[in-house]
Design a protein around this motif. Structure first.
Motif, PDB file in Angstrom:
ATOM      1  N   UNK A  12       1.469   0.091  15.008  1.00 35.66           N
ATOM      2  CA  UNK A  12       0.427  -0.725  14.389  1.00 35.66           C
ATOM      3  C   UNK A  12       1.044  -1.984  13.773  1.00 35.66           C
ATOM      4  N   UNK A  13       0.174  -2.928  13.461  1.00 35.58           N
ATOM      5  CA  UNK A  13       0.645  -4.113  12.766  1.00 35.58           C
ATOM      6  C   UNK A  13       0.960  -3.795  11.314  1.00 35.58           C
ATOM      7  N   UNK A  14       1.860  -4.548  10.721  1.00 37.51           N
ATOM      8  CA  UNK A  14       2.220  -4.317   9.319  1.00 37.51           C
ATOM      9  C   UNK A  14       2.662  -5.641   8.701  1.00 37.51           C
ATOM     10  N   UNK A  15       2.722  -5.621   7.370  1.00 33.31           N
ATOM     11  CA  UNK A  15       3.107  -6.815   6.600  1.00 33.31           C
ATOM     12  C   UNK A  15       4.190  -6.388   5.619  1.00 33.31           C
ATOM     13  N   UNK A  16       5.245  -7.189   5.537  1.00 33.59           N
ATOM     14  CA  UNK A  16       6.304  -6.865   4.588  1.00 33.59           C
ATOM     15  C   UNK A  16       5.999  -7.510   3.244  1.00 33.59           C
ATOM     16  N   UNK A  17       6.319  -6.767   2.227  1.00 32.40           N
ATOM     17  CA  UNK A  17       6.118  -7.272   0.862  1.00 32.40           C
ATOM     18  C   UNK A  17       7.374  -6.916   0.079  1.00 32.40           C
ATOM     19  N   UNK A  18       8.364  -7.816   0.173  1.00 32.45           N
ATOM     20  CA  UNK A  18       9.648  -7.518  -0.448  1.00 32.45           C
ATOM     21  C   UNK A  18      10.280  -6.367   0.293  1.00 32.45           C
ATOM     22  N   UNK A  19      10.594  -5.290  -0.427  1.00 27.76           N
ATOM     23  CA  UNK A  19      11.207  -4.118   0.181  1.00 27.76           C
ATOM     24  C   UNK A  19      10.160  -3.199   0.812  1.00 27.76           C
TER      25      UNK A  19
ATOM     26  N   UNK B  78       3.434  -2.842   4.330  1.00 28.22           N
ATOM     27  CA  UNK B  78       2.046  -2.507   4.032  1.00 28.22           C
ATOM     28  C   UNK B  78       1.213  -2.595   5.300  1.00 28.22           C
ATOM     29  N   UNK B  79       0.184  -1.777   5.358  1.00 26.01           N
ATOM     30  CA  UNK B  79      -0.776  -1.940   6.442  1.00 26.01           C
ATOM     31  C   UNK B  79      -1.617  -3.179   6.129  1.00 26.01           C
ATOM     32  N   UNK B  80      -2.269  -3.786   7.089  1.00 24.94           N
ATOM     33  CA  UNK B  80      -3.054  -5.007   6.845  1.00 24.94           C
ATOM     34  C   UNK B  80      -4.123  -4.847   5.740  1.00 24.94           C
ATOM     35  N   UNK B  81      -4.774  -3.666   5.695  1.00 25.19           N
ATOM     36  CA  UNK B  81      -5.846  -3.472   4.690  1.00 25.19           C
ATOM     37  C   UNK B  81      -5.251  -3.457   3.291  1.00 25.19           C
ATOM     38  N   UNK B  82      -4.163  -2.724   3.107  1.00 28.63           N
ATOM     39  CA  UNK B  82      -3.558  -2.648   1.773  1.00 28.63           C
ATOM     40  C   UNK B  82      -2.948  -3.997   1.375  1.00 28.63           C
ATOM     41  N   UNK B  83      -2.485  -4.753   2.334  1.00 32.06           N
ATOM     42  CA  UNK B  83      -1.953  -6.083   2.031  1.00 32.06           C
ATOM     43  C   UNK B  83      -3.043  -7.007   1.542  1.00 32.06           C
ATOM     44  N   UNK B  84      -4.264  -6.928   2.132  1.00 34.00           N
ATOM     45  CA  UNK B  84      -5.392  -7.751   1.674  1.00 34.00           C
ATOM     46  C   UNK B  84      -5.782  -7.374   0.261  1.00 34.00           C
ATOM     47  N   UNK B  85      -5.897  -6.082  -0.002  1.00 31.40           N
ATOM     48  CA  UNK B  85      -6.278  -5.638  -1.333  1.00 31.40           C
ATOM     49  C   UNK B  85      -5.287  -6.113  -2.386  1.00 31.40           C
ATOM     50  N   UNK B  86      -4.017  -6.132  -2.002  1.00 33.00           N
ATOM     51  CA  UNK B  86      -2.988  -6.549  -2.976  1.00 33.00           C
ATOM     52  C   UNK B  86      -3.079  -8.053  -3.231  1.00 33.00           C
ATOM     53  N   UNK B  87      -3.513  -8.815  -2.252  1.00 29.60           N
ATOM     54  CA  UNK B  87      -3.608 -10.286  -2.420  1.00 29.60           C
ATOM     55  C   UNK B  87      -4.885 -10.705  -3.145  1.00 29.60           C
ATOM     56  N   UNK B  88      -5.914  -9.892  -3.202  1.00 31.25           N
ATOM     57  CA  UNK B  88      -7.195 -10.259  -3.839  1.00 31.25           C
ATOM     58  C   UNK B  88      -7.108 -10.155  -5.352  1.00 31.25           C
TER      59      UNK B  88
ATOM     60  N   UNK C  58       2.841   2.937   5.267  1.00 34.77           N
ATOM     61  CA  UNK C  58       2.401   1.928   4.282  1.00 34.77           C
ATOM     62  C   UNK C  58       2.813   2.378   2.890  1.00 34.77           C
ATOM     63  N   UNK C  59       3.379   1.471   2.106  1.00 35.93           N
ATOM     64  CA  UNK C  59       3.866   1.818   0.766  1.00 35.93           C
ATOM     65  C   UNK C  59       2.738   2.160  -0.191  1.00 35.93           C
ATOM     66  N   UNK C  60       1.480   1.751   0.152  1.00 33.04           N
ATOM     67  CA  UNK C  60       0.345   2.000  -0.748  1.00 33.04           C
ATOM     68  C   UNK C  60      -0.452   3.219  -0.303  1.00 33.04           C
ATOM     69  N   UNK C  61      -0.979   3.177   0.955  1.00 33.62           N
ATOM     70  CA  UNK C  61      -1.864   4.271   1.400  1.00 33.62           C
ATOM     71  C   UNK C  61      -1.135   5.379   2.118  1.00 33.62           C
ATOM     72  N   UNK C  62       0.128   5.163   2.409  1.00 35.65           N
ATOM     73  CA  UNK C  62       0.983   6.159   3.064  1.00 35.65           C
ATOM     74  C   UNK C  62       0.584   6.437   4.521  1.00 35.65           C
TER      75      UNK C  62
END
Length: 317
Positions: free
Chosen positions: A297-304, A307-317, A287-291
């Motif tokens: 595991x599941x993951x979400x792309x954010x440009x380049x 992210x893990x699902x938890x860090x992706x939620x935090x970034x969207x809030x 994960x680019x945020x929490x490492x």
């Protein structure tokens, strides 16, 4: 040795010095350097008088011609009759012939005072013997004549001049040679024709060597196609049937990790993750945020970034 002699009759008075009886007068016989009463000089076999007769001396005993021939004369191998004292007795290997019967069994030419050969209990003149029985050279096919030096190897035989390398035609003599199929090679020609050669330098491999894709290489010739680093005993990979060291293969052909940009070679069991057109080493897929590792595991792309699902939620809030 039997000796044919003739007893001589004499009429005079003489004393026999070596006889047990004295000869006073009358007829007597002188034979074998001795003096005999005429009635005493007889055939040792039949006791017939030998006075005035031809006789044969055998083992210091006199024999009449008839008895000598019956007891001691040989039988001719050809005509099967007695070889009398008046005939020349020719012998070879306990066999005997009249001079006129000593003939070639094939062409009937006289063998007296000539070279001859014996085979199958028969005698032959030189040409007939050679034509029928003489061994032949495995090189030129000609016969071995008397005096020819013969070279032999495993039931095959050659004239000395014919026992040569089938490639360079140099006589082998006493030098080492190598047989192959029905041919004979000198060491140099055999190596040149059959020895294992390196596919890279084409020189003979005398010891050691490396096999790659069923082809032989000198150890020093088996190098990386790109940097010439020796690959003998080292890990390597290949592309288009050419060997490469791990570093060169990675730099030239391997996918690169999206995170660290280093080659993903797969050497040593390295695992990697692929998503769309991007690739990551397992250790780099985080994960680019929490490492935290995202492997499995599941993951979400954010440009380049990923992210893990938890860090992706935090970034969207």
């Amino acid at each position: 040795m039997a000796e044919v002699q003739e007893a001589t009759g004499l009429n005079q008075l003489q004393e026999a010095h070596e006889s047990e009886q004295l000869i006073f007068s009358g007829e007597y016989t002188k034979a074998m350097s001795k003096d005999w009463h005429s009635g005493h000089f007889c055939c040792w076999q039949c006791d017939d008088s030998l006075t005035g007769q031809r006789y044969v001396l055998k083992d210091d005993h006199p024999y009449c011609i008839k008895c000598y021939e019956a007891v001691f004369a040989n039988t001719c191998e050809d005509c099967n009759t007695i070889i009398g004292i008046d005939s020349k007795d020719l012998s070879y290997k306990d066999k005997h012939w009249h001079e006129k019967c000593f003939l070639c069994s094939k062409c009937q030419v006289s063998l007296v005072d000539k070279q001859f050969g014996s085979k199958l209990e028969k005698i032959f003149c030189g040409p007939c013997y050679d034509a029928q029985f003489a061994t032949r050279c495995d090189g030129c096919g000609e016969i071995f004549r008397a005096g020819n030096k013969k070279m032999e190897y495993k039931a095959r035989q050659w004239h000395e001049k014919c026992f040569c390398c089938c490639v360079c035609k140099t006589p082998i003599g006493t030098k080492s040679f190598i047989p192959r199929d029905q041919d004979i090679y000198c060491a140099a020609c055999y190596e040149d024709k059959f020895a294992t050669r390196c596919v890279k330098c084409n020189k003979i491999i005398t010891s050691g060597g490396v096999t790659y894709k069923s082809e032989p290489w000198h150890r020093e010739c088996f190098t990386c196609t790109n940097c010439d680093t020796s690959l003998a005993g080292q890990r390597f990979t290949s592309r288009d049937d050419k060997p490469y060291c791990a570093d060169c293969f990675g730099e030239l052909f391997a996918k690169r990790c999206t995170a660290c940009t280093k080659p993903i070679t797969g050497i040593g069991g390295t695992r990697f993750i692929s998503f769309e057109d991007r690739h990551w080493h397992n250790d780099c897929f985080i994960c680019a945020v929490c490492k935290g590792s995202l492997v499995g595991k599941g993951f979400i792309t954010d440009g380049a970034d990923i992210l893990c699902p938890d860090c992706a939620k935090q970034k969207l809030m």
